[in-house]
Design a protein around this motif. Structure first.
Motif, PDB file in Angstrom:
ATOM      1  N   LEU A 125      10.128  -6.049 -58.546  1.00 10.41           N
ATOM      2  CA  LEU A 125       9.237  -5.873 -56.978  1.00 10.41           C
ATOM      3  C   LEU A 125       8.116  -6.593 -57.681  1.00 10.41           C
ATOM      4  O   LEU A 125       6.767  -6.754 -57.928  1.00 10.41           O
ATOM      5  CB  LEU A 125       8.646  -4.681 -56.396  1.00 10.41           C
ATOM      6  N   HIS A 126       7.653  -7.443 -56.592  1.00  6.13           N
ATOM      7  CA  HIS A 126       6.459  -9.090 -56.319  1.00  6.13           C
ATOM      8  C   HIS A 126       5.529  -8.318 -56.162  1.00  6.13           C
ATOM      9  O   HIS A 126       5.495  -6.988 -55.202  1.00  6.13           O
ATOM     10  CB  HIS A 126       7.020 -10.478 -56.117  1.00  6.13           C
ATOM     11  N   GLY A 127       4.429  -8.872 -55.667  1.00  9.85           N
ATOM     12  CA  GLY A 127       3.254  -8.484 -55.116  1.00  9.85           C
ATOM     13  C   GLY A 127       2.965  -8.797 -54.212  1.00  9.85           C
ATOM     14  O   GLY A 127       3.455  -9.883 -53.291  1.00  9.85           O
ATOM     15  N   LEU A 128       1.650  -9.011 -53.609  1.00  8.06           N
ATOM     16  CA  LEU A 128       1.050  -9.923 -52.127  1.00  8.06           C
ATOM     17  C   LEU A 128       0.777 -10.984 -52.223  1.00  8.06           C
ATOM     18  O   LEU A 128       0.361 -11.625 -53.786  1.00  8.06           O
ATOM     19  CB  LEU A 128      -0.431  -8.809 -51.745  1.00  8.06           C
ATOM     20  N   VAL A 129       1.049 -11.879 -51.149  1.00 10.79           N
ATOM     21  CA  VAL A 129       1.373 -13.760 -50.864  1.00 10.79           C
ATOM     22  C   VAL A 129       1.939 -14.084 -52.668  1.00 10.79           C
ATOM     23  O   VAL A 129       1.547 -14.753 -52.910  1.00 10.79           O
ATOM     24  CB  VAL A 129      -0.828 -13.845 -51.852  1.00 10.79           C
ATOM     25  N   CYS A 130       2.791 -13.242 -52.654  1.00 10.06           N
ATOM     26  CA  CYS A 130       3.827 -13.448 -53.994  1.00 10.06           C
ATOM     27  C   CYS A 130       5.735 -13.703 -53.394  1.00 10.06           C
ATOM     28  O   CYS A 130       5.814 -13.309 -51.927  1.00 10.06           O
ATOM     29  CB  CYS A 130       4.067 -13.232 -55.136  1.00 10.06           C
ATOM     30  N   GLN A 131       6.205 -14.178 -54.426  1.00  6.47           N
ATOM     31  CA  GLN A 131       7.639 -13.703 -54.007  1.00  6.47           C
ATOM     32  C   GLN A 131       8.838 -13.967 -55.188  1.00  6.47           C
ATOM     33  O   GLN A 131       7.837 -13.300 -56.287  1.00  6.47           O
ATOM     34  CB  GLN A 131       7.778 -15.883 -53.896  1.00  6.47           C
ATOM     35  N   SER A 132      10.057 -13.881 -54.843  1.00  3.07           N
ATOM     36  CA  SER A 132      10.452 -13.170 -55.782  1.00  3.07           C
ATOM     37  C   SER A 132      10.639 -14.415 -57.315  1.00  3.07           C
ATOM     38  O   SER A 132      10.599 -13.636 -58.581  1.00  3.07           O
ATOM     39  CB  SER A 132      12.343 -13.204 -55.710  1.00  3.07           C
ATOM     40  N   TYR A 133       9.853 -15.588 -56.790  1.00  2.00           N
ATOM     41  CA  TYR A 133      10.454 -16.685 -57.569  1.00  2.00           C
ATOM     42  C   TYR A 133       9.441 -16.540 -58.697  1.00  2.00           C
ATOM     43  O   TYR A 133       9.818 -16.626 -59.781  1.00  2.00           O
ATOM     44  CB  TYR A 133       9.992 -17.914 -56.371  1.00  2.00           C
ATOM     45  N   SER A 134       8.084 -15.847 -58.537  1.00  2.00           N
ATOM     46  CA  SER A 134       7.476 -15.376 -60.164  1.00  2.00           C
ATOM     47  C   SER A 134       8.035 -14.522 -60.807  1.00  2.00           C
ATOM     48  O   SER A 134       7.548 -15.111 -62.308  1.00  2.00           O
ATOM     49  CB  SER A 134       6.818 -14.077 -58.737  1.00  2.00           C
ATOM     50  N   TRP A 135       9.307 -14.046 -60.898  1.00  2.00           N
ATOM     51  CA  TRP A 135      10.508 -13.656 -61.694  1.00  2.00           C
ATOM     52  C   TRP A 135      11.035 -14.611 -62.952  1.00  2.00           C
ATOM     53  O   TRP A 135      11.422 -14.101 -63.588  1.00  2.00           O
ATOM     54  CB  TRP A 135      11.269 -12.194 -61.403  1.00  2.00           C
ATOM     55  N   ARG A 136      11.440 -15.730 -62.266  1.00  2.00           N
ATOM     56  CA  ARG A 136      11.973 -16.697 -62.174  1.00  2.00           C
ATOM     57  C   ARG A 136      12.237 -17.426 -64.090  1.00  2.00           C
ATOM     58  O   ARG A 136      13.712 -17.226 -64.418  1.00  2.00           O
ATOM     59  CB  ARG A 136      11.812 -18.148 -61.607  1.00  2.00           C
ATOM     60  N   ASP A 137      10.938 -16.873 -65.063  1.00  2.00           N
ATOM     61  CA  ASP A 137      11.406 -16.981 -66.707  1.00  2.00           C
ATOM     62  C   ASP A 137      11.021 -15.629 -66.881  1.00  2.00           C
ATOM     63  O   ASP A 137      11.570 -15.852 -67.565  1.00  2.00           O
ATOM     64  CB  ASP A 137       9.488 -17.331 -65.990  1.00  2.00           C
ATOM     65  N   VAL A 138      11.210 -14.208 -66.362  1.00  2.00           N
ATOM     66  CA  VAL A 138      11.584 -13.276 -66.884  1.00  2.00           C
ATOM     67  C   VAL A 138      12.824 -12.830 -66.866  1.00  2.00           C
ATOM     68  O   VAL A 138      13.644 -12.708 -67.922  1.00  2.00           O
ATOM     69  CB  VAL A 138      10.638 -11.978 -66.277  1.00  2.00           C
ATOM     70  N   MET A 139      13.207 -13.059 -65.945  1.00  2.37           N
ATOM     71  CA  MET A 139      15.002 -12.822 -65.342  1.00  2.37           C
ATOM     72  C   MET A 139      15.935 -13.774 -67.491  1.00  2.37           C
ATOM     73  O   MET A 139      16.947 -12.720 -67.474  1.00  2.37           O
ATOM     74  CB  MET A 139      15.288 -13.428 -64.306  1.00  2.37           C
ATOM     75  N   PRO A 140      15.160 -14.460 -67.392  1.00  2.00           N
ATOM     76  CA  PRO A 140      16.698 -15.671 -68.326  1.00  2.00           C
ATOM     77  C   PRO A 140      16.839 -14.706 -70.095  1.00  2.00           C
ATOM     78  O   PRO A 140      17.254 -14.424 -70.152  1.00  2.00           O
ATOM     79  CB  PRO A 140      16.262 -16.706 -68.494  1.00  2.00           C
ATOM     80  N   ALA A 141      15.173 -13.954 -69.457  1.00  2.00           N
ATOM     81  CA  ALA A 141      14.657 -12.968 -70.977  1.00  2.00           C
ATOM     82  C   ALA A 141      15.837 -11.688 -71.362  1.00  2.00           C
ATOM     83  O   ALA A 141      15.845 -11.284 -72.098  1.00  2.00           O
ATOM     84  CB  ALA A 141      13.733 -13.165 -71.379  1.00  2.00           C
ATOM     85  N   LEU A 142      15.433 -11.241 -69.541  1.00  2.00           N
ATOM     86  CA  LEU A 142      16.546  -9.448 -70.114  1.00  2.00           C
ATOM     87  C   LEU A 142      17.362 -10.466 -69.717  1.00  2.00           C
ATOM     88  O   LEU A 142      18.726  -9.635 -70.485  1.00  2.00           O
ATOM     89  CB  LEU A 142      16.318  -9.721 -68.377  1.00  2.00           C
ATOM     90  N   GLY A 143      18.562 -11.934 -68.817  1.00  2.94           N
ATOM     91  CA  GLY A 143      19.542 -11.787 -69.116  1.00  2.94           C
ATOM     92  C   GLY A 143      20.498 -11.711 -70.814  1.00  2.94           C
ATOM     93  O   GLY A 143      21.447 -11.554 -71.075  1.00  2.94           O
ATOM     94  N   GLU A 144      19.445 -12.162 -71.397  1.00  3.68           N
ATOM     95  CA  GLU A 144      19.249 -13.245 -73.013  1.00  3.68           C
ATOM     96  C   GLU A 144      20.094 -11.878 -73.835  1.00  3.68           C
ATOM     97  O   GLU A 144      20.425 -12.006 -74.380  1.00  3.68           O
ATOM     98  CB  GLU A 144      18.430 -13.610 -73.552  1.00  3.68           C
ATOM     99  N   TYR A 145      19.581 -10.242 -72.937  1.00  2.00           N
ATOM    100  CA  TYR A 145      19.749  -9.263 -73.886  1.00  2.00           C
ATOM    101  C   TYR A 145      21.030  -8.524 -73.045  1.00  2.00           C
ATOM    102  O   TYR A 145      20.610  -7.199 -73.165  1.00  2.00           O
ATOM    103  CB  TYR A 145      18.646  -7.942 -73.829  1.00  2.00           C
ATOM    104  N   GLY A 146      21.652  -9.485 -72.369  1.00  2.00           N
ATOM    105  CA  GLY A 146      22.524  -8.193 -71.881  1.00  2.00           C
ATOM    106  C   GLY A 146      21.728  -7.890 -70.069  1.00  2.00           C
ATOM    107  O   GLY A 146      23.124  -7.190 -69.986  1.00  2.00           O
ATOM    108  N   PHE A 147      21.029  -7.450 -69.724  1.00  2.00           N
ATOM    109  CA  PHE A 147      20.619  -7.307 -68.582  1.00  2.00           C
ATOM    110  C   PHE A 147      20.612  -7.668 -66.894  1.00  2.00           C
ATOM    111  O   PHE A 147      20.384  -8.683 -67.158  1.00  2.00           O
ATOM    112  CB  PHE A 147      18.780  -6.717 -68.461  1.00  2.00           C
ATOM    113  N   ARG A 148      21.626  -7.096 -66.696  1.00  2.00           N
ATOM    114  CA  ARG A 148      21.767  -7.830 -64.888  1.00  2.00           C
ATOM    115  C   ARG A 148      20.353  -7.516 -64.304  1.00  2.00           C
ATOM    116  O   ARG A 148      19.587  -6.597 -64.013  1.00  2.00           O
ATOM    117  CB  ARG A 148      22.625  -6.807 -64.334  1.00  2.00           C
TER     118      ARG A 148
END
Length: 284
Positions: A35-58
């Motif tokens: 979950l992101h903060g004020l004046v922000c978007q889900s886009y902010s997690w764009r580079d964290v999500m692949p790191a999680l995916g590398e270890y099998g996390f949806r």
């Protein structure tokens, strides 16, 4: 490695737009909701999500109602108060059929995730807190408060450049122009996003909320990591350490040279902190 996809989900009268990354090789662990903060978007997690995916996390990262590409309802239909946000989040997670998940929260809107977690501890596998108001001394920074003022807030929240000033004013870095273009886009498309931001800030009573958090986490048991951007000009690292130390299963890690929007400032450092914490499930 799979890439995140943008999706949308209608829940009642509200449309949630979110990013989801389903790894090529799932690890059979609970998914991670971010979950992101004020004046922000889900886009902010764009580079964290692949790191999680590398270890099998949806992973799943929604645009909050009133932010990004999700619905921006009129205040007569959605009052933007914490209890309303909590119910909307609960309905969204239920619609995704998430019975158990790890939760990552960031920023001033992150308090909604914390209050949801306090009310639903049985659903939370692990909790990660990034630069979210925790102690009773925390409050909105003056410039953000101004966005909720009558007349002044109306003007400020209709200026797309508030995105630049807010994201870059909360940390030590400039945000790339191509990324700022994405953050500004909702403000350029419609005046509704500015009004939703103003209503959100107007309804946000941080001292009362942090008191509710203190009460809700008095007996909190799920493993919790407080990962803190130590160059945050708005929120104290000392208060975050005290919060982590007060939990039965809490841990704290400082992120050097990282500001309030930690996942935007330095996604690699955020990933290096949260991925091992999530993978500790293997040893439980």
């Amino acid at each position: 490695m799979a890439n995140s996809e943008q999706k949308d989900l209608r829940v009642g009268t509200l449309n949630w737009v979110y990013r989801e990354l389903i790894p090529d090789t799932p690890n059979n662990k609970p998914p991670v909701v971010m979950l992101h903060g004020l004046v922000c978007q889900s886009y902010s997690w764009r580079d964290v999500m692949p790191a999680l995916g590398e270890y099998g996390f949806r992973s799943i990262a929604p645009d909050w109602i009133g932010h990004g590409s999700s619905s921006k309802p009129d205040i007569r239909q959605f009052d933007y108060k914490q209890e309303t946000y909590i119910q909307a989040l609960s309905d969204y997670l239920d619609a995704l059929e998430l019975d158990r998940f790890s939760l990552v929260v960031q920023g001033f809107l992150g308090v909604t995730g914390l209050l949801y977690a306090a009310q639903n501890p049985d659903k939370i596998e692990r909790l990660i807190i990034l630069n979210t108001p925790l102690p009773p001394t925390a409050d909105l920074p003056f410039r953000v408060k101004m966005m909720g003022w009558p007349f002044v807030g109306d003007m400020m929240t209709q200026d797309p450049l508030l995105v630049d000033r807010t994201l870059e004013g909360a940390g030590p870095y400039q945000v790339a122009d191509e990324d700022l273009d994405i953050y500004r886009r909702p403000f350029l498309k419609s005046s509704d996003v500015g009004r939703a931001l103003m209503w959100t800030i107007r309804a946000m009573k941080v001292p009362q909320i942090t008191e509710q958090i203190a009460q809700g986490f008095a007996d909190w048991q799920p493993p919790t990591l407080v990962a803190w951007g130590q160059s945050d000009p708005w929120l104290s690292a000392e208060g975050a350490k005290d919060f982590a130390n007060g939990l039965a299963n809490g841990d704290y890690v400082g992120l050097d040279q990282v500001g309030h929007y930690a996942q935007e400032d330095w996604a690699e450092k955020v990933s290096e902190a949260i991925v091992p914490f999530l993978r500790q499930q293997d040893m439980l």
